[in-house]
Design a protein around this motif. Structure first.
Motif, short mmCIF file in Angstrom:
data_model
loop_
_atom_site.label_atom_id
_atom_site.label_comp_id
_atom_site.label_asym_id
_atom_site.label_seq_id
_atom_site.Cartn_x
_atom_site.Cartn_y
_atom_site.Cartn_z
N THR A 44 9.87 5.31 20.68
CA THR A 44 9.64 3.88 20.86
C THR A 44 9.97 2.89 19.35
OG1 THR A 44 7.31 3.67 20.12
CG2 THR A 44 7.76 3.85 22.18
N GLY A 45 10.10 3.56 18.28
CA GLY A 45 10.37 2.96 17.44
C GLY A 45 9.66 3.45 16.07
N ILE A 46 9.70 2.41 14.96
CA ILE A 46 8.94 2.86 13.74
C ILE A 46 7.79 2.03 13.92
CG2 ILE A 46 9.07 2.77 11.49
CD1 ILE A 46 12.13 2.00 11.88
N VAL A 47 6.53 2.92 14.28
CA VAL A 47 5.19 2.28 14.23
C VAL A 47 4.61 2.05 12.78
CG1 VAL A 47 3.08 2.36 15.58
CG2 VAL A 47 5.25 3.27 16.42
N ILE A 48 4.31 0.88 12.33
CA ILE A 48 3.74 0.54 11.07
C ILE A 48 2.34 -0.09 11.33
CG2 ILE A 48 4.00 -0.73 9.11
CD1 ILE A 48 6.95 -0.43 9.55
N GLY A 49 1.47 0.54 10.62
CA GLY A 49 0.03 -0.02 10.85
C GLY A 49 -0.25 -1.30 9.90
N ALA A 50 -1.15 -2.06 10.41
CA ALA A 50 -1.12 -3.35 9.76
C ALA A 50 -1.69 -3.43 8.55
CB ALA A 50 -2.22 -4.19 10.65
N GLY A 51 -2.27 -2.15 7.71
CA GLY A 51 -2.82 -2.13 6.63
C GLY A 51 -1.68 -1.44 5.78
N VAL A 52 -0.37 -1.31 5.88
CA VAL A 52 0.69 -0.79 5.49
C VAL A 52 0.94 -1.93 4.31
CG1 VAL A 52 2.92 0.39 5.36
CG2 VAL A 52 1.28 1.08 6.95
N THR A 53 1.27 -1.54 2.87
CA THR A 53 1.73 -2.54 2.03
C THR A 53 3.33 -2.66 2.30
OG1 THR A 53 2.03 -0.94 0.34
CG2 THR A 53 -0.17 -2.16 0.52
N TYR A 54 3.72 -3.82 1.62
CA TYR A 54 5.16 -3.86 1.69
C TYR A 54 5.79 -2.76 0.74
CZ TYR A 54 4.37 -8.79 2.39
OH TYR A 54 4.43 -10.01 3.12
N PRO A 71 -10.62 -14.33 19.10
CA PRO A 71 -11.58 -14.20 18.27
C PRO A 71 -12.13 -12.75 18.29
CG PRO A 71 -12.35 -16.32 19.36
CD PRO A 71 -10.82 -15.71 19.79
N GLY A 72 -12.35 -12.03 17.22
CA GLY A 72 -12.71 -10.49 17.35
C GLY A 72 -11.26 -9.72 17.30
N GLU A 73 -10.16 -10.20 17.52
CA GLU A 73 -8.90 -9.32 17.29
C GLU A 73 -8.55 -9.35 15.91
OE1 GLU A 73 -6.49 -9.64 21.47
OE2 GLU A 73 -6.24 -11.29 20.11
N PHE A 74 -7.81 -8.17 15.73
CA PHE A 74 -7.19 -7.99 14.60
C PHE A 74 -5.63 -7.40 14.73
CE2 PHE A 74 -9.60 -4.29 15.14
CZ PHE A 74 -8.85 -3.34 14.68
N VAL A 75 -4.70 -7.63 14.30
CA VAL A 75 -3.50 -7.10 14.18
C VAL A 75 -3.72 -5.52 13.79
CG1 VAL A 75 -1.20 -6.81 13.09
CG2 VAL A 75 -2.47 -9.13 13.45
N GLU A 76 -3.17 -4.78 14.75
CA GLU A 76 -3.20 -3.27 14.32
C GLU A 76 -1.99 -2.73 13.89
OE1 GLU A 76 -4.09 -0.85 17.99
OE2 GLU A 76 -4.39 0.74 16.83
N LYS A 77 -0.98 -3.09 14.60
CA LYS A 77 0.28 -2.27 14.15
C LYS A 77 1.32 -2.99 14.84
CE LYS A 77 0.12 0.65 18.16
NZ LYS A 77 -0.25 1.79 18.56
N PHE A 78 2.61 -2.83 14.02
CA PHE A 78 3.76 -3.41 14.89
C PHE A 78 4.91 -2.28 14.96
CE2 PHE A 78 3.95 -4.24 10.22
CZ PHE A 78 5.23 -4.06 10.04
#
Lengths: 778, 490
Positions: free
Chosen positions: B261-271, B354-361
């Motif tokens: 599906t591609g490159i899956v990057i967690g929301a906590g990954v730094t630049y 509300p209650g949601e957070f970005v998990e990954k892209f």
């Protein structure tokens, strides 16, 4: 006093004319160098935060501080009513700069009150809770709108005139009229303004202030407290950068801290946030230059008429001498046979602009270099040829008189420029660039070699004086103090070298001590590049007095003649004997020889009559030249500095390492001023570039990719300065003009170098692109 | 014990249970610990005078990165090793080689920025042998010096590069094993930590499901990862934020995986962490990321945060939109995905409940036949916020006509936004200069940019068109762009 007789004896550590590291380098890299915010706070120290106007120009109808006072951690709120002395910090004596505004505000951010809190955070949070009612008045923030509104002048303007400019302009074969905008500049000293005031008994108060001018802070604190100068001591060990921004702009913070400290009888520290510092304190003046140039087909200047209008802000501050110096340097390095120059120091509803490295000189010189460019594009020549054609001549040439009627007696500009022209391979590179541009549709290059001639001395003659205090203790250790301040320029190191050299002892023996008004009084600002010229001489004078007493003592004790006493490295030869320096000192003490001396120096030869526009404002000139090559992107206006070569004149350098550091740093700062550093006020009069996120000073990746910097080692000051050195703080700043002109050439390639691009400063990518578009449309 | 965070400060173990959620590391160091070597120059992560190193466990390794102490919150330090300038010199005052090189090269004048430079140079020295000038400049992007003009500092970096003193001398190398062991111990507990100070609360969830619960319980909480944006809400706007939920230690959010599906990057990954993988697939994106903030900001900031906060001038959203990136949000009730561009509704409003957070892209893997470019335009080349940021994705069909085209810009509207008119104008047409020239003006239909301190509306509008020209030249094999260093030098 003759300083030419001393020779460096390289057997000691740290004599004059050697590359010595900065005295605080070890402390800088370990984080142990103490800045005012690092000094341990006295028990119970309180913290201040500013309450600022959010109108550019308005009457204050009411001030409600109830919520501020009620906020957690708030100890007191200081308003103008709490000022026991005079509510004024105008350095000019014009009383046009209230410490705290009362019935009206004249710029967005003007201080109205100060919150004193248990912590800095308490004070900062509370300062936002004030309710102030205003009635808006019309405001103008830039030069064009100031002129359109017939704005008053903050000081009397100056005019320089020589010859018959009115008639000569009409008679000359060629003539160009134009206009140039030159932006201001934020100092961006890394350490923001700061002061800590510690109350003492009676009326006494000690103020630690990050200032280039402790004596003025002392006088201002006394002025607002309503006490005598002798009750106030101001100390500063070092600043985290000054650049002119701490010549007068520290007064506000020191005075407010002092007022609060005396009122509350507790120590008060005042460190504004960076954004507040940038909103409140003055900056380099921006200018609009309107010029009318007359010249011949060769490109030789016949006459120049120019008006330098400046954004001065709401009060005079140093705008008088700054706009004067713009005129003093509107000739750059060129002889104007007929000339008329006028300043227009305009009042605007912005922070009060102030000193900044070069002090108006750079703006004058950018104007002068624009004149050369205009002429070069009209006559179709390399601007460097026009420069050389118009340089001041040597004495006897009839081309040595400045617009202010001072003879240029020490001119080395042609030699310097020709040496750089050869070493930078200017001609061949320019040719190669022209060929490159013919075949490069998007990327274009430019190159420019520009000169610097900068007058050294305060134009206010009285300021050209300095004092120093030298003690030798019984163990032979030396205590050095003088009126100059250390802001990173290495002044303390250089003056210590002078003292070490005078006694011929290792510099480690010389203790450098914090500048304080209690030891050396009535000092001038460390400004106008004069620090080492003035304080070096004053320290030499103090050391020389003690040295003479030691020689007299040795003659008495050993029964020898003066000629038989010689200061060798760390020891003294007396007749046939060699005595360690500290032994001689101890023996002199027992013979009741005074081992302390106050030194003094005043610059000779200078005088200035502003009303007549005539005199000798400058003791001598410092010279330099820079050659810069740039590439621009004609799709976006972005650019890079590919290479810069610099040859700079510091006379006989006191410390080549420190001087090269000054030259490199000044160049990059000057380049920043003319490229990416842009101040932007919105229609409400708010400065929106008030932090490093929005105000962009150069980074490591902005400095020239190839950067060759040399001192003109053959140069010696014609005048009898300390060790025949020359001032270095400001002159190299203007080497940055080479970058602006190189950008201009790259833009000019669009119209085959037939049109002067009239690139305004700062030449941001946007201004470069818009200039490209203008030329494309022609 | 779950009422304290634990970290190491230089050589000392710290357990801290009394801090406000918005207390910065710099204030902690200077005010509470009297470690005054780190300086406050701007309090917004732009000048670098406060630079310290933070060591943390990534995978099996202990990695040290430069960060801005002025906008880093104490609550984000759990399980880390904080190294300040005070830790570098030897016990008898002998300078670390990095410090000595700065002295020898006359790298300090006023000295206020110097501790920060020393720490950035130390971070570079530790990780990079014989750095190139390009690498040195990259390491120093987040450090401002107003005195030296930088030349002596760059020389110091070069001079020290060859010196590798015995591990006994270097304070981190000397204790590396011991530090790792301690950090593993701290990390072995995954209980949620809650610290209250007055009415304010810092919550450090132990696991991802704890995070879901915490957010369900406190839907108005402020989520803080790198704090490179939220830090300024506190230091500059003094905005009250409560409670604060720190997520930067959650390793489950820091994974990078590649599948069909591609490159899956967690929301906590730094630049910094994302750079390597994204650069290898999309070099142009790598060059863009290298110009976001300074090194310190890239070491702290996350792409997830850059997306989540919805800034119209964030650089990664347009670049990722042009690539066809998909975003996944998560909450206690499940997760949902959407094309990234749909997340940005209007200025200041994103599609996060509300209650949601970005998990990954998820970034699609590159198509060998497609062209991709990302151009950042700013007043200063490095460590500046874009005046505009233009990104282009193009795939041609067998006839040389435009098959797929995605163009997205930042800085041109209230959100990161596609140039639909231009895209439609290009669709199906031959990719030639004539086509490009004919659609340039359609940008005026797509965008009505503003004038502000970064650029005028006219400049933005013109440059957007010119970037399309640049992209065309690039695809035509005539790249015409300034570069300070040739790629092989970098």
């Amino acid at each position: 006093m003759d300083t030419t007789t001393f020779e460096a004896k390289h057997t000691i550590n740290g004599p004059m004319h050697t590359s010595l590291r900065h005295d605080s380098a070890h402390k800088h890299v370990t984080g142990t160098a103490e800045y005012i915010d690092d000094i341990p706070e006295p028990a119970g120290t309180l913290h201040a935060a500013l309450g600022m106007a959010d109108r550019a120009h308005a009457e204050i109808l009411s001030i409600d501080l109830t919520a501020v006072r009620a906020a957690p951690g708030v100890v007191d709120v200081i308003t103008a009513a709490d000022i026991p002395g005079i509510n004024d910090v105008a350095s000019t004596g014009q009383h046009d700069e209230p410490l705290l505004a009362t019935d009206k505000v004249e710029f967005h951010g003007q201080p109205i009150f100060v919150v004193i809190g248990e912590t800095r955070e308490h004070a900062r949070r509370a300062a936002r809770l004030a309710k102030i009612e205003y009635r808006d008045l019309p405001h103008w923030t830039d030069i064009d709108s100031a002129l359109a509104n017939d704005a008053p002048l903050v000081v009397k303007p100056m005019t320089l005139k020589r010859g018959e400019p009115e008639t000569e302009i009409e008679k000359a074969p060629l003539r160009v009229q134009g206009q140039m905008y030159i932006g201001g500049q934020e100092h961006f000293y890394l350490e923001s303004q700061i002061a800590m005031a510690i109350p003492g008994e009676d009326e006494d108060i000690l103020v630690w202030s990050s200032t280039q001018h402790p004596s003025e802070v002392q006088h201002m604190v006394a002025h607002v407290l309503g006490c005598a100068n002798n009750a106030v001591e101001v100390k500063t060990r070092r600043m985290g950068g000054g650049f002119g921004g701490k010549e007068t702009q520290g007064n506000l913070f020191a005075c407010l801290a002092a007022v609060a400290a005396k009122k509350l009888n507790r120590a008060v520290k005042f460190r504004p946030d960076r954004d507040e510092d940038m909103a409140v304190t003055g900056k380099r003046h921006d200018f609009r230059v309107d010029y009318d140039l007359a010249f011949d087909e060769e490109g030789r200047i016949h006459a120049v008429d120019a008006t330098f209008a400046a954004r001065c802000g709401f009060s005079a501050d140093l705008s008088g001498p700054v706009t004067d110096r713009a005129l003093f340097h509107a000739d750059s390095s060129y002889f104007y046979p007929h000339v008329h120059l006028t300043s227009k120091p305009l009042k605007t509803h912005t922070c009060s602009n102030t000193a900044f490295r070069g002090f108006g000189g750079p703006q004058g010189m950018v104007g002068g270099e624009r004149f050369i460019e205009e002429i070069a594009y009209v006559v179709g020549k390399d601007p460097l040829d026009i420069r050389k054609l118009n340089f001041y001549g040597q004495p006897g040439s009839g081309r040595t008189l400045t617009p202010y009627h001072q003879e240029v007696e020490d001119n080395i500009i042609l030699k310097l420029v020709e040496e750089l022209e050869a070493s930078s391979d200017y001609r061949a590179r320019r040719q190669a660039i022209i060929e490159f541009n013919e075949n490069s549709p998007v990327i274009r290059k430019g190159i420019a070699l520009t000169p610097v001639k900068f007058g050294i001395s305060f134009t206010m003659t009285a300021y050209n004086q300095a004092g120093a205090l030298v003690h030798i203790y019984q163990d032979g250790s030396i205590h050095l103090n003088h009126g100059g301040t250390e802001m990173g320029q290495g002044l303390y190191t250089k003056v210590a070298q002078v003292v070490a050299d005078t006694f011929n002892v290792d510099i480690d023996r010389v203790k450098i001590t914090a500048t304080t008004t209690g030891k050396v009084p009535n000092t001038s600002a460390t400004a106008a590049s004069s620090g080492s010229d003035l304080n070096g001489m004053a320290a030499y004078d103090a050391a020389r007095q003690i040295k003479e007493r030691l020689i007299d003592f040795a003659c008495r004790q050993w029964k020898v003649e003066k000629e038989q006493v010689e200061f060798l490295a760390n020891r003294v030869r007396v007749g046939e004997d060699e005595v360690p320096f500290d032994t001689l000192v101890r023996a002199a003490y027992y013979d009741r020889v005074q081992l302390s001396a106050a030194g003094f120096y005043k610059t000779p030869k200078i005088h200035w009559d502003r009303a007549a526009g005539k005199g000798r404002p400058f003791y001598y000139f410092a010279y330099g030249a820079a050659c810069s090559e740039v590439s621009i992107d004609t799709l976006t206006g972005e650019y890079l500095v590919d290479r810069t070569d610099i040859l700079h004149d510091v006379g006989k350098s006191l410390n080549p390492a420190i001087d090269i550091g000054q030259v490199e740093g000044a160049f990059v700062q000057g380049m920043g001023w003319l490229t990416t550093e842009e101040l932007w006020w919105d229609t409400k009069g708010r400065l929106r570039t008030h932090a490093p996120s929005t105000y962009k000073i150069p980074l490591a990746s902005d400095r020239p990719k190839i950067f060759n910097v040399k001192l003109a080692e053959w140069s010696e000051n014609k005048e009898a300065t300390i060790g025949r050195s020359k001032a270095v703080g400001e002159p190299p700043f203007m080497l940055g003009i080479s970058v602006l002109e190189a950008l201009s050439m790259a833009v000019a390639s669009i119209a085959d170098y037939t049109v002067c691009p009239r690139l305004d400063a700062p030449a941001t990518p946007e201004r470069v692109l818009m200039a490209v578009e203008r030329l494309k449309a022609m | 014990m779950t009422s304290a965070i634990r970290f190491i400060l230089n050589g000392e173990d710290v357990a801290l249970d009394d801090f406000a959620p918005t207390e910065t590391l710099l204030d902690y160091l200077r005010l509470r610990r009297r470690l005054t070597g780190s300086k406050e120059g701007c309090a917004e992560g732009d000048c670098g005078a406060c630079t310290v190193l933070v060591g943390r466990l990534i995978g099996g390794a202990l990695r040290y990165e430069s960060v801005n102490a002025c906008i880093r919150f104490v609550g984000s330090l759990h399980g880390t090793h904080v190294v300040t300038v005070e830790h570098l010199a030897g016990k008898n005052g002998e300078l670390h080689p990095v410090q000595q090189a700065m002295v020898d090269c006359h790298g300090s004048q006023c000295g206020f920025c110097t501790p920060g430079f020393v720490m950035s140079l130390y971070g570079l020295w530790m990780t990079t042998e014989n750095p190139t000038r390009a690498e040195i400049e990259t390491a120093l992007q987040g450090n401002l010096c107003r005195c030296t003009g930088y030349e002596p500092i760059v020389k110091a970096a070069e001079q020290v590069a060859m010196q590798r003193p015995s591990a006994l001398f270097d304070p981190i190398e000397r204790d590396r094993a011991e530090i790792m062991a301690k950090l593993w111990t701290i990390r072995s507990s995954s209980e949620t930590i809650r610290i209250s100070k007055g009415e304010n609360q810092a919550i450090i969830p132990g696991t991802l499901s704890d995070l879901e619960e915490v957010l369900a319980e406190h839907p108005g909480a402020t989520i803080v990862a790198g704090a490179t944006d939220v830090g300024l809400w506190v230091t500059k706007q003094m905005r009250p934020i409560n409670p604060v939920v720190f997520i930067n230690h959650l390793t489950d959010l820091q994974t990078i995986t590649e599948d069909e599906t591609g490159i899956v990057i967690g929301a906590g990954v730094t630049y910094t962490q994302a750079f390597e993988v994204l650069e290898s697939h999309y070099p142009a994106l790598g060059r863009l990321i290298d110009r976001i903030g300074g090194q310190q900001v890239r070491n702290m900031g996350t792409i997830g945060g850059n997306i989540a906060n919805g800034s119209p001038i964030g650089d990664t959203p347009p670049a990722l939109i042009a690539l066809g990136t998909e975003l996944t949000l998560r909450s206690a009730t499940g997760s949902r995905s959407m094309p990234l561009e749909q997340y940005f509704i209007e200025y200041g409003k994103q599609d996060r409940q509300p209650g949601e957070f970005v998990e990954k892209f998820t970034v699609p893997l590159p198509d060998e036949e497609a062209y991709y470019a990302a151009y950042k335009i700013s007043k200063r080349r490095d460590e500046d916020i874009s005046a505009l940021c233009g990104t282009f994705y193009l795939k041609l069909d067998g006839e040389g006509c435009v098959e797929t085209c995605r163009i997205a810009f930042g800085g041109m509207a209230g959100t990161p936004k596609r140039a639909n008119h231009v895209e439609n104008g290009l669709a199906g047409r031959p990719w030639t200069w004539n086509t490009v020239a004919s659609v340039r003006d359609l940008f005026d239909e797509d965008y009505t940019p503003l004038t502000d301190w970064r650029a005028t509306a006219e400049y933005r509008a013109l440059t957007a068109k010119n970037l399309l020209t640049r992209f065309f030249l690039e695809t035509a094999g005539q790249p015409q762009e300034l570069s300070r260093f040739e790629p092989e030098e970098a």
